[in-house]
Design an enzyme around this catalytic site. Sequence first.
Site, PDB file in Angstrom:
ATOM      1  CG  ASP A  72      -1.934  -1.016   1.301  1.00 55.15           C
ATOM      2  OD1 ASP A  72      -2.185  -1.613   0.242  1.00 55.15           O
ATOM      3  OD2 ASP A  72      -2.515  -1.253   2.379  1.00 55.15           O
ATOM      4  CE1 TYR A 127       3.522  -6.389   3.576  1.00 57.74           C
ATOM      5  CE2 TYR A 127       2.736  -8.661   3.615  1.00 57.74           C
ATOM      6  CZ  TYR A 127       2.921  -7.446   2.945  1.00 57.74           C
ATOM      7  OH  TYR A 127       2.491  -7.319   1.651  1.00 57.74           O
TER       8      TYR A 127
END
Length: 330
Positions: A72, A127
């Site tokens: 993102d 992540y």
Amino acid sequence: EDQSKKTPKRKIVLLMAYSGKGYHGMQRNVGSSQFKTIEDDLVSALVQSGCIPENHGEDMKKMSFQRCARTDKGVSAAGQIVSLKVRLIDDILEKINNHLPSHIRILGLKRVTGGFNSKNKCDARTYSYMLPTFAFAHKDHDVQEELYRLDKETLERVNKLLSCYKGTHNFHNFTSQKGPRDPSAKRYIMEMYCGEPFVRENMEFAVIKVKGQSFMMHQIRKMIGLVIAIVKGYAAESILERSWGEEKVDVPKAPGLGLVLERVHFEKYNRRFGNDGLHEPLEWTEEEEKIAVFKEQYIYPTIINTEREEKSMANWLNTLPIHDFNSSAV
């Protein structure tokens, strides 16, 4: 020019690291040039270095381009993988990097099978999320700002809550545009935990790691946002169970700043092709050092400085009282 025309195209993967600040994510939006993405800079460097012909820049299908994860806006990566067909010119990495800004680097390259697709062949993604620990300060009786230090009990509670996410759950409340009955809202999380806190420039930070098969847009930021809301005392623990049910629950989305794509895993591919004599396994042990250096140089300082200057976490925490964690969200 003639030389590069003769060079046959080969399917490869590139190991990429980048600091995502100032970019509208990884994925290129051809035609909307006002939103700069990481791929805009990458494609331009591939064309300028002579790895791909110019027309492939306009139509990325021509080079079978595929990114492993669509990070993102503002999100960084230490181990993003893209697959594509290129001309394997001499000193290819050096030439591509010469045309990239210093906060985007190609750290490694490997040949892969012709049908390889970095998105479909990836079986897990890891992540990390770096945040100032005052995010976990209780709203009623703790120091809220930079002087806060995370105690052992609070860290244990954070980890107990994060571990609830492990396994398969319906995460429709953790993304937009997915209803509770959408089968693709079910996601499998392998591990999630928060490491020991550390101090940088007088502010204490901690890093949350999460490994899952795949994640939906905003999912990780919302998973972390909800745990912060519980630990700060805005929401009851029972909201976790409720959020996996069918009702719509108001789940706050933590800032994008601290999120980093750490690594992508190709365990199945490696078992099948990693030792076939023709292809290398997609593991990057030799590049670990370069990845660590890049993070210290570009990713962590950006997160720390932006936090200090723009107070992204502090400002976001001020919005938590606006959420209604008790009723179903309308």
